[in-house]
Scaffold this motif. Structure first.
Motif, PDB file in Angstrom:
ATOM      1  N   ASN A 247      39.124  36.060  32.293  1.00 26.75           N
ATOM      2  CA  ASN A 247      39.449  34.723  31.806  1.00 26.75           C
ATOM      3  C   ASN A 247      40.719  34.146  32.431  1.00 26.75           C
ATOM      4  OD1 ASN A 247      37.318  33.937  30.046  1.00 26.75           O
ATOM      5  ND2 ASN A 247      37.982  35.535  28.634  1.00 26.75           N
ATOM      6  N   ARG A 248      41.608  35.007  32.910  1.00 23.03           N
ATOM      7  CA  ARG A 248      42.843  34.502  33.532  1.00 23.03           C
ATOM      8  C   ARG A 248      42.712  34.418  35.046  1.00 23.03           C
ATOM      9  NH1 ARG A 248      47.638  34.843  30.253  1.00 23.03           N
ATOM     10  NH2 ARG A 248      48.880  34.842  32.125  1.00 23.03           N
ATOM     11  N   SER A 249      41.720  35.084  35.598  1.00 22.15           N
ATOM     12  CA  SER A 249      41.593  35.101  37.052  1.00 22.15           C
ATOM     13  C   SER A 249      40.109  34.934  37.395  1.00 22.15           C
ATOM     14  CB  SER A 249      42.166  36.417  37.572  1.00 22.15           C
ATOM     15  OG  SER A 249      42.183  36.435  38.958  1.00 22.15           O
ATOM     16  N   PHE A 250      39.521  35.896  38.088  1.00 21.34           N
ATOM     17  CA  PHE A 250      38.082  35.826  38.343  1.00 21.34           C
ATOM     18  C   PHE A 250      37.509  37.220  38.565  1.00 21.34           C
ATOM     19  CE2 PHE A 250      40.534  35.475  41.998  1.00 21.34           C
ATOM     20  CZ  PHE A 250      40.797  34.177  42.411  1.00 21.34           C
ATOM     21  N   VAL A 251      36.210  37.342  38.438  1.00 22.82           N
ATOM     22  CA  VAL A 251      35.558  38.628  38.696  1.00 22.82           C
ATOM     23  C   VAL A 251      34.388  38.471  39.668  1.00 22.82           C
ATOM     24  CG1 VAL A 251      36.232  39.827  36.575  1.00 22.82           C
ATOM     25  CG2 VAL A 251      34.168  38.433  36.579  1.00 22.82           C
ATOM     26  N   SER A 252      34.409  37.402  40.470  1.00 22.04           N
ATOM     27  CA  SER A 252      33.331  37.327  41.462  1.00 22.04           C
ATOM     28  C   SER A 252      33.924  37.312  42.867  1.00 22.04           C
ATOM     29  CB  SER A 252      32.423  36.118  41.214  1.00 22.04           C
ATOM     30  OG  SER A 252      32.774  35.045  42.047  1.00 22.04           O
ATOM     31  N   GLY A 253      33.287  38.069  43.753  1.00 27.47           N
ATOM     32  CA  GLY A 253      33.762  38.176  45.126  1.00 27.47           C
ATOM     33  C   GLY A 253      33.748  36.832  45.829  1.00 27.47           C
ATOM     34  N   ALA A 254      32.781  35.983  45.488  1.00 27.32           N
ATOM     35  CA  ALA A 254      32.685  34.676  46.117  1.00 27.32           C
ATOM     36  C   ALA A 254      33.868  33.799  45.710  1.00 27.32           C
ATOM     37  CB  ALA A 254      31.378  34.000  45.735  1.00 27.32           C
ATOM     38  N   ALA A 255      34.366  33.986  44.516  1.00 28.83           N
ATOM     39  CA  ALA A 255      35.500  33.185  44.061  1.00 28.83           C
ATOM     40  C   ALA A 255      36.830  33.801  44.483  1.00 28.83           C
ATOM     41  CB  ALA A 255      35.448  33.016  42.545  1.00 28.83           C
ATOM     42  N   GLY A 256      36.936  35.137  44.416  1.00 26.34           N
ATOM     43  CA  GLY A 256      38.260  35.728  44.626  1.00 26.34           C
ATOM     44  C   GLY A 256      38.336  36.942  45.518  1.00 26.34           C
ATOM     45  N   GLY A 257      37.260  37.266  46.235  1.00 27.76           N
ATOM     46  CA  GLY A 257      37.296  38.443  47.099  1.00 27.76           C
ATOM     47  C   GLY A 257      37.003  39.716  46.327  1.00 27.76           C
ATOM     48  N   CYS A 258      37.011  40.843  47.059  1.00 28.45           N
ATOM     49  CA  CYS A 258      36.684  42.135  46.441  1.00 28.45           C
ATOM     50  C   CYS A 258      37.746  42.569  45.432  1.00 28.45           C
ATOM     51  CB  CYS A 258      36.523  43.206  47.524  1.00 28.45           C
ATOM     52  SG  CYS A 258      35.811  44.734  46.881  1.00 28.45           S
ATOM     53  N   GLN A 259      38.986  42.113  45.604  1.00 31.01           N
ATOM     54  CA  GLN A 259      40.029  42.412  44.615  1.00 31.01           C
ATOM     55  C   GLN A 259      39.553  41.993  43.219  1.00 31.01           C
ATOM     56  OE1 GLN A 259      43.555  39.971  45.128  1.00 31.01           O
ATOM     57  NE2 GLN A 259      42.376  38.055  45.099  1.00 31.01           N
ATOM     58  N   ALA A 260      38.767  40.930  43.143  1.00 29.27           N
ATOM     59  CA  ALA A 260      38.279  40.443  41.848  1.00 29.27           C
ATOM     60  C   ALA A 260      37.148  41.314  41.298  1.00 29.27           C
ATOM     61  CB  ALA A 260      37.802  38.994  41.957  1.00 29.27           C
ATOM     62  N   GLU A 261      36.457  42.029  42.174  1.00 33.70           N
ATOM     63  CA  GLU A 261      35.335  42.869  41.737  1.00 33.70           C
ATOM     64  C   GLU A 261      35.759  44.335  41.622  1.00 33.70           C
ATOM     65  OE1 GLU A 261      31.395  42.228  42.776  1.00 33.70           O
ATOM     66  OE2 GLU A 261      31.616  40.138  43.316  1.00 33.70           O
ATOM     67  N   VAL A 262      35.856  45.027  42.752  1.00 35.44           N
ATOM     68  CA  VAL A 262      36.273  46.438  42.685  1.00 35.44           C
ATOM     69  C   VAL A 262      37.709  46.528  42.148  1.00 35.44           C
ATOM     70  CG1 VAL A 262      36.753  48.517  44.031  1.00 35.44           C
ATOM     71  CG2 VAL A 262      34.649  47.248  44.420  1.00 35.44           C
ATOM     72  N   GLY A 263      38.540  45.545  42.476  1.00 40.70           N
ATOM     73  CA  GLY A 263      39.904  45.528  41.942  1.00 40.70           C
ATOM     74  C   GLY A 263      39.893  45.479  40.423  1.00 40.70           C
ATOM     75  N   SER A 264      39.137  44.562  39.855  1.00 45.08           N
ATOM     76  CA  SER A 264      39.072  44.442  38.391  1.00 45.08           C
ATOM     77  C   SER A 264      38.457  45.694  37.770  1.00 45.08           C
ATOM     78  CB  SER A 264      38.235  43.218  37.988  1.00 45.08           C
ATOM     79  OG  SER A 264      38.825  42.044  38.493  1.00 45.08           O
ATOM     80  N   ALA A 265      37.381  46.184  38.361  1.00 41.60           N
ATOM     81  CA  ALA A 265      36.700  47.366  37.817  1.00 41.60           C
ATOM     82  C   ALA A 265      37.640  48.575  37.812  1.00 41.60           C
ATOM     83  CB  ALA A 265      35.451  47.681  38.632  1.00 41.60           C
ATOM     84  N   THR A 266      38.381  48.740  38.892  1.00 46.67           N
ATOM     85  CA  THR A 266      39.301  49.877  39.013  1.00 46.67           C
ATOM     86  C   THR A 266      40.450  49.732  38.009  1.00 46.67           C
ATOM     87  OG1 THR A 266      38.711  50.052  41.341  1.00 46.67           O
ATOM     88  CG2 THR A 266      40.742  51.149  40.662  1.00 46.67           C
ATOM     89  N   ALA A 267      40.938  48.514  37.853  1.00 49.44           N
ATOM     90  CA  ALA A 267      42.010  48.248  36.890  1.00 49.44           C
ATOM     91  C   ALA A 267      41.536  48.569  35.469  1.00 49.44           C
ATOM     92  CB  ALA A 267      42.446  46.788  36.999  1.00 49.44           C
ATOM     93  N   MET A 268      40.325  48.147  35.153  1.00 44.91           N
ATOM     94  CA  MET A 268      39.751  48.458  33.840  1.00 44.91           C
ATOM     95  C   MET A 268      39.618  49.972  33.662  1.00 44.91           C
ATOM     96  SD  MET A 268      36.851  45.462  34.131  1.00 44.91           S
ATOM     97  CE  MET A 268      35.614  46.221  33.108  1.00 44.91           C
ATOM     98  N   ALA A 269      39.095  50.624  34.699  1.00 45.56           N
ATOM     99  CA  ALA A 269      38.851  52.073  34.632  1.00 45.56           C
ATOM    100  C   ALA A 269      40.152  52.840  34.410  1.00 45.56           C
ATOM    101  CB  ALA A 269      38.160  52.549  35.911  1.00 45.56           C
ATOM    102  N   ALA A 270      41.228  52.411  35.073  1.00 47.19           N
ATOM    103  CA  ALA A 270      42.518  53.097  34.931  1.00 47.19           C
ATOM    104  C   ALA A 270      42.970  53.055  33.464  1.00 47.19           C
ATOM    105  CB  ALA A 270      43.554  52.435  35.840  1.00 47.19           C
ATOM    106  N   GLY A 271      42.861  51.882  32.843  1.00 42.23           N
ATOM    107  CA  GLY A 271      43.242  51.746  31.432  1.00 42.23           C
ATOM    108  C   GLY A 271      42.353  52.581  30.520  1.00 42.23           C
ATOM    109  N   VAL A 272      41.074  52.639  30.854  1.00 49.39           N
ATOM    110  CA  VAL A 272      40.126  53.435  30.063  1.00 49.39           C
ATOM    111  C   VAL A 272      40.516  54.913  30.082  1.00 49.39           C
ATOM    112  CG1 VAL A 272      37.738  54.268  29.945  1.00 49.39           C
ATOM    113  CG2 VAL A 272      38.195  51.861  30.420  1.00 49.39           C
ATOM    114  N   ILE A 273      40.806  55.421  31.258  1.00 47.80           N
ATOM    115  CA  ILE A 273      41.152  56.846  31.369  1.00 47.80           C
ATOM    116  C   ILE A 273      42.353  57.151  30.481  1.00 47.80           C
ATOM    117  CG2 ILE A 273      41.916  58.697  32.924  1.00 47.80           C
ATOM    118  CD1 ILE A 273      40.505  57.038  35.220  1.00 47.80           C
ATOM    119  N   VAL A 274      43.363  56.281  30.543  1.00 46.92           N
ATOM    120  CA  VAL A 274      44.565  56.500  29.729  1.00 46.92           C
ATOM    121  C   VAL A 274      44.205  56.544  28.244  1.00 46.92           C
ATOM    122  CG1 VAL A 274      46.754  55.474  28.980  1.00 46.92           C
ATOM    123  CG2 VAL A 274      46.169  55.538  31.412  1.00 46.92           C
TER     124      VAL A 274
END
Lengths: 173, 291
Positions: B157-184
């Motif tokens: 909601n604050r940025s984007f999660v589609s590669g077409a809108a924001g590049g791979c940082q928005a897709e794999v970047g977001s997924a990895t960021a979520m995953a890091a928090g999940v592991i913790v």
């Protein structure tokens, strides 16, 4: 706030390969199908813009749109066969490619569908926002903003549309 | 109740003394007026779909319809079974399961977008590796998905999660960021630590472009999902060690948005730049569309 629910982020459950180029557009196709009264179109012209125009084949955007127009949902494993199925059903379909961005809505993943069945003709503009979420920004010649998630009951959304949106526009298909 | 920032999320968790996962279930229940149990079960169903994709992908050696991917999850499994790997079993299994999911996606199999299909490998990768190594139950992993959805919700909601809108940082970047928090959070860390892990993971992937060869979600997407699991574990380890992100998570997300807006169109899923336009990338594209 485009994303409203935890299931917008963890989801949809869908056939691959792309939530924005596959799942999100199944909904736009299916919305058009419901707007035609739950009917497959006999004739359909689909204009893909920008990123959609560049990568539609690889992402199966064409299969996803046709699958939706045939009435399929995002989890339907038949989506990968949608082109063959559309041919079997004798649907007269054509994809038109516009390398530029869509004049109605500024986003790289936009599509405009003009679909006909019998005397009914509808024009639908849709944008796929990512994560399987999409938005209808145009119905016939009326601008709108209807947010679609893959879990929405598209038929009931169509049934609640105001009447002025449903009048046929005059443009040739 | 509305969730606009990581700061708001943390202050809610602190005042209510709840985990990020519980906060998300509370919010969903308040918004939809559904019971916590219904919401939990629906999420668990999605976890099971993720598990099915891992299971089908990890032993499927067949190529994707394009012929340019497939079979690597199987290779990774054989390598793990050899018993002689550089990384430990937590990382190598996460890599294998991420690969299995992303290969399944490329075959137009059924997957769960987390947050997108192109980035669907990272979360199942880390979750089912945690399960294999530490015997977490499906219910515990389901809580992990709620943690992931809260973090992803704010990013989306604050940025984007589609590669077409924001590049791979928005897709794999977001997924990895979520995953890091999940592991913790699954490992018993605090919400504050989880958000630091999210920030550190996302920072590592800021600027990553979306450059799919031939327009397919295969090269380099599948391997980026695989690598994302390692970044998620590294970030989680740092956070659990008490290391903090110097830049607050909300500002990292804002940065991702800004960088995505500045990213040229050629590097946002159009296949007009990056790896897609290397000589090999162009050759693959020619072969694909001349078939």
């Amino acid at each position: 706030m485009d994303f409203q629910s935890c299931f917008d982020i963890i989801g949809p459950v869908m056939v691959g390969p792309s939530s924005s180029h596959t799942a999100g557009v199944v909904s736009i196709g299916k919305f058009t199908y419901e707007l035609l009264g739950g009917c497959q179109p006999e004739r359909v012209r689909i204009t893909l813009y920008d990123s959609f125009a560049q990568t539609y084949q690889g992402h199966g955007t064409d299969k996803a749109l046709l699958g939706g127009l045939l009435g399929m949902g995002t989890e339907d494993v038949q989506i990968k066969d949608a082109i063959a199925l559309a041919k079997e059903e004798n649907i007269d379909y054509q994809f038109l490619l516009e390398k530029d961005h869509c004049p109605y809505y500024d986003h790289p993943n936009t599509v405009i569908i003009v679909a006909e069945v019998g005397y009914r003709r509808v024009k639908v503009g849709g944008v796929s926002l990512g994560g399987g979420l999409s938005q209808i920004f145009l119905i016939n010649d009326a601008e709108t903003a209807i947010r679609l998630s893959t879990e929405d009951d598209l038929r009931s959304i169509c049934n609640r549309l105001p009447l002025y949106m449903l009048t046929n526009h005059q443009q040739e298909v | 109740m509305q969730l606009n920032s990581m700061e708001e999320l943390l202050s809610y968790c602190e005042t209510q003394n709840v985990s990020i996962a519980d906060m998300m279930i509370n919010m969903e229940s308040e918004k939809t007026e559904k019971t916590r149990e219904d919401i939990f079960n629906k999420m668990k169903d999605r976890l099971i779909k993720m598990q099915e994709a891992v299971e089908s992908g990890k032993s499927d050696g067949t190529p994707a319809p394009s012929g340019i991917s497939g079979g690597d999850a199987l290779k990774m499994g054989e390598y793990i079974n050899s018993g002689d790997t550089l990384s430990g079993s937590l990382i190598t299994r996460a890599m294998r399961y991420a690969m299995a999911t992303s290969e399944c996606n490329a075959r137009m199999g059924v997957i769960v977008a987390t947050p997108t299909a192109g980035s669907a490998g990272v979360l199942p990768g880390i979750l089912f590796s945690l399960r294999d190594n530490d015997d977490y139950s499906l219910d515990e992993l389901t809580y992990g998905l709620f943690t992931a959805s809260a973090l992803g919700y704010i990013i989306a909601n604050r940025s984007f999660v589609s590669g077409a809108a924001g590049g791979c940082q928005a897709e794999v970047g977001s997924a990895t960021a979520m995953a890091a928090g999940v592991i913790v959070e699954v490992k018993g860390g605090t919400p504050v630590q989880a958000v630091h892990a999210t920030a550190m993971a996302l920072k590592s992937l800021i600027g990553l472009v979306c450059d799919p060869v031939g327009g397919l979600v295969e090269v380099p997407c599948i391997k980026r999902n695989v690598i994302g699991t390692s970044i998620a574990f590294s970030s989680a380890d740092m956070a659990l060690a008490g290391i903090e992100s110097r830049i607050p998570c909300d500002e990292v997300i804002e940065t991702m948005y800004r960088v995505g807006r500045e990213m040229p169109r050629t590097l946002r899923e159009t296949s007009l730049g990056g790896l897609a336009t290397t000589p090999t990338g162009e050759e693959i594209k020619r072969k694909l569309y001349n078939r």
